[in-house]
Design a protein around this motif. Sequence first.
Motif, PDB file in Angstrom:
ATOM      1  N   TYR A 402       1.002  -1.295  -4.441  1.00  0.00           N
ATOM      2  CA  TYR A 402       1.378   0.119  -4.489  1.00  0.00           C
ATOM      3  C   TYR A 402       2.730   0.267  -5.207  1.00  0.00           C
ATOM      4  O   TYR A 402       3.505  -0.686  -5.325  1.00  0.00           O
ATOM      5  CB  TYR A 402       1.457   0.702  -3.084  1.00  0.00           C
ATOM      6  CG  TYR A 402       0.100   0.930  -2.449  1.00  0.00           C
ATOM      7  CD1 TYR A 402      -0.715   1.965  -2.883  1.00  0.00           C
ATOM      8  CD2 TYR A 402      -0.356   0.102  -1.422  1.00  0.00           C
ATOM      9  CE1 TYR A 402      -1.963   2.181  -2.322  1.00  0.00           C
ATOM     10  CE2 TYR A 402      -1.607   0.312  -0.843  1.00  0.00           C
ATOM     11  CZ  TYR A 402      -2.396   1.355  -1.297  1.00  0.00           C
ATOM     12  OH  TYR A 402      -3.641   1.558  -0.735  1.00  0.00           O
ATOM     13  N   THR A 429      -0.413   3.600  -8.837  1.00  0.00           N
ATOM     14  CA  THR A 429      -1.027   4.202  -7.645  1.00  0.00           C
ATOM     15  C   THR A 429      -1.750   5.503  -7.963  1.00  0.00           C
ATOM     16  O   THR A 429      -2.791   5.813  -7.379  1.00  0.00           O
ATOM     17  CB  THR A 429       0.036   4.439  -6.555  1.00  0.00           C
ATOM     18  OG1 THR A 429       0.626   3.182  -6.191  1.00  0.00           O
ATOM     19  CG2 THR A 429      -0.581   5.068  -5.312  1.00  0.00           C
ATOM     20  N   ASN A 430      -1.228   6.275  -8.924  1.00  0.00           N
ATOM     21  CA  ASN A 430      -1.847   7.563  -9.250  1.00  0.00           C
ATOM     22  C   ASN A 430      -3.029   7.376 -10.208  1.00  0.00           C
ATOM     23  O   ASN A 430      -3.171   8.079 -11.206  1.00  0.00           O
ATOM     24  CB  ASN A 430      -0.807   8.501  -9.864  1.00  0.00           C
ATOM     25  CG  ASN A 430      -1.275   9.950  -9.871  1.00  0.00           C
ATOM     26  OD1 ASN A 430      -1.832  10.422  -8.889  1.00  0.00           O
ATOM     27  ND2 ASN A 430      -1.065  10.645 -10.971  1.00  0.00           N
ATOM     28  N   PHE A 434      -7.521   6.655  -6.310  1.00  0.00           N
ATOM     29  CA  PHE A 434      -6.560   7.503  -5.591  1.00  0.00           C
ATOM     30  C   PHE A 434      -6.480   7.152  -4.098  1.00  0.00           C
ATOM     31  O   PHE A 434      -6.731   7.993  -3.228  1.00  0.00           O
ATOM     32  CB  PHE A 434      -6.896   8.988  -5.765  1.00  0.00           C
ATOM     33  CG  PHE A 434      -7.091   9.415  -7.190  1.00  0.00           C
ATOM     34  CD1 PHE A 434      -6.094   9.204  -8.130  1.00  0.00           C
ATOM     35  CD2 PHE A 434      -8.273  10.018  -7.595  1.00  0.00           C
ATOM     36  CE1 PHE A 434      -6.272   9.597  -9.452  1.00  0.00           C
ATOM     37  CE2 PHE A 434      -8.461  10.411  -8.916  1.00  0.00           C
ATOM     38  CZ  PHE A 434      -7.453  10.189  -9.841  1.00  0.00           C
ATOM     39  N   LEU A 436      -4.197   5.390  -0.816  1.00  0.00           N
ATOM     40  CA  LEU A 436      -2.809   5.383  -0.371  1.00  0.00           C
ATOM     41  C   LEU A 436      -2.609   4.468   0.835  1.00  0.00           C
ATOM     42  O   LEU A 436      -3.529   4.279   1.630  1.00  0.00           O
ATOM     43  CB  LEU A 436      -2.374   6.806   0.011  1.00  0.00           C
ATOM     44  CG  LEU A 436      -2.144   7.802  -1.123  1.00  0.00           C
ATOM     45  CD1 LEU A 436      -2.000   9.204  -0.562  1.00  0.00           C
ATOM     46  CD2 LEU A 436      -0.911   7.403  -1.924  1.00  0.00           C
ATOM     47  N   THR A 457      -1.647  11.170  -4.306  1.00  0.00           N
ATOM     48  CA  THR A 457      -1.130   9.925  -4.897  1.00  0.00           C
ATOM     49  C   THR A 457       0.049  10.215  -5.824  1.00  0.00           C
ATOM     50  O   THR A 457       0.996   9.426  -5.903  1.00  0.00           O
ATOM     51  CB  THR A 457      -2.237   9.177  -5.662  1.00  0.00           C
ATOM     52  OG1 THR A 457      -2.909  10.066  -6.555  1.00  0.00           O
ATOM     53  CG2 THR A 457      -3.239   8.559  -4.708  1.00  0.00           C
TER      54      THR A 457
END
Length: 625
Positions: A402, A429-430, A434, A436, A457
Amino acid sequence: MLRNLFSIIRFFIFWLLFFVITRLTFELYFFYKIRGAGFGEILQTFFYGFRLDASAAAYICTIPLLVFIVNWCIPSWHTKPIWLKIYVGLILFCISLNTILNFNIFREWGTKVTFRVFSSFYHAPSEALASSGSSPVGKCIFIGILLLSSGALLSRYVIDYRFRKPAAKPSLKIALICLLVFVNFLFMRGGLQTEPINQNAAYFSDKEILNQSALNTEWNLFNNIFENFRKPYNPYTFMEPADAEKLVRDSYTAKSDSSLKILTTDRPNVVIIQLESYTASIIESLGGDKGVAPNFEEFISQGVLFNNIYSSADRTDKGIISIMSGFPSQAIRTIIADTLKQRKLPALSVVFKNAGYHTSYFYGGKSSYMDFNIFMNSHAIEQITDENAFAPAQVQTKWGVYDDVLLNKHLQFAQQQKQPFFSYLQTSTNHEPFVLPVKAHFPADEDGDASNQFRSTAYFTDSCLNAYFEQAKKQAWYKNTLFILVADHGHRLPRNVAEAYDPVKYHIPLLFFGDVIKPQYRGTKINKLGGQTDIAATLLSQLGIAHKQFTWSKDLLDPGSKDFAFFTWDNGFGFMTPQQSISYDNSGRRIVYKDNKNASEATTDKALQQGKAFLQVVYTEYMSY
């Protein structure tokens, strides 16, 4: 005899009918895009799609036709119907699979399935699967099964699997064979015209979604595969080379050479943070959604924001080249995947290494993806930190670690690094799917789309950046560091309204940030129209370093540099000026987007000619490497 010959016609008609079914499926799946069109316009997609459908059907008929001819000419040879049933089943499966694959590809890229999709899957299967993580897999599989079943059922009523050799004299047999081969060949090439049929045959509307619907998905894919394996040539020869060169070079002729100096030092540390899919649509100051990137708004108040910047394309592999090498996207090609060509590109890392900087690259995933590591190693990057540098427990996504873990790793590195240094950080991460490590900030999507997943995200990445800077401020190197925050590309999300040709999809943030920004310039917004390729000239001008090797880059802080931006998608380009912005689909040979509807024809044509010149010269240079 006629009955047996008619069996061949029925086989051909079957595939035409099945292509009608797949086109109807495409239009139902993307009804939310197509609903603005009239019923008559939608019907025209079947009419204008017929020639490519017929061409694709003729290609499919080639093998059965050859078997029929051989079987007819050799009296002792008898083929059983089972082989044709297997052949039909295999083709049905491939078309059904291609149809459902196309759903996600078209939604994300705005174009039909191309060779690039399978090339990406071959070289990086896990990343390719991760990219489709936000697609409704169950729904697509269900549609695929329905297509396969409907095709199998229809084939039972249309295709005659029983083969009987027609009785005919040798002379008549030869004549009929020649006629069948000629007619099939005629359908394959789309007629007797000088040039074989191409994608343009399906283009009839100003609504791009209708053109894409009319375009036969299978024909387009195999044509694209053929183009990728044929002898290299420039498919974008719009004008005389000298005329194209002049148009391009005139665009980079500045009226002055007095760049605005916004830094307190000419030898800062430089940290470029490439933000995954950080479209302008999530940056409030750029007209985006409020509350998705609140910390970024604080950074803007302390930095210099370039608010009229556009990405070169819509993929990371093209964005990283545009940022590091100042080289535009080549539409149907990606130079970073050609290890022989990409080595010849200039790069910021080489410039900084020659200026005495230590150089490094940080990525939370596999740096071998799309040959990023080869590019970095061949362009004076001394240290690569990727997924292998993290503990296995930290690698929690298909894209590696991440963003918070990645940024913390760089903090540890920078604290021990001798100054000055140049670092290139690439977040991830984005990115689809998507996911988390914390609770999503925005509620779950009720309509099955991933808009709020994307917002969540992006919000997480924003919080990671804030935590990174808060910790960095406590370290000695921070006060002498210029941070450059820029997206690798835009995205259709979170608003889900941007098509492949729409400039809004390519609008991205570019922010120069840090204590090395002179106090009087903090909070400044630069309105000059430009792109990722302009980062190189803008940055190096601030440091007083020559940048002539970055011929596709202009200084955004030079008041005399010209306002324009250039971007591409698969086989199309956009060219933007303050007077007019256009997008041109090279497959359909037509303008598919005009920003200023009141602009004169001459103004629009000027933007079109500039865009054509850019793509022609970019591709010519790509081939010369």
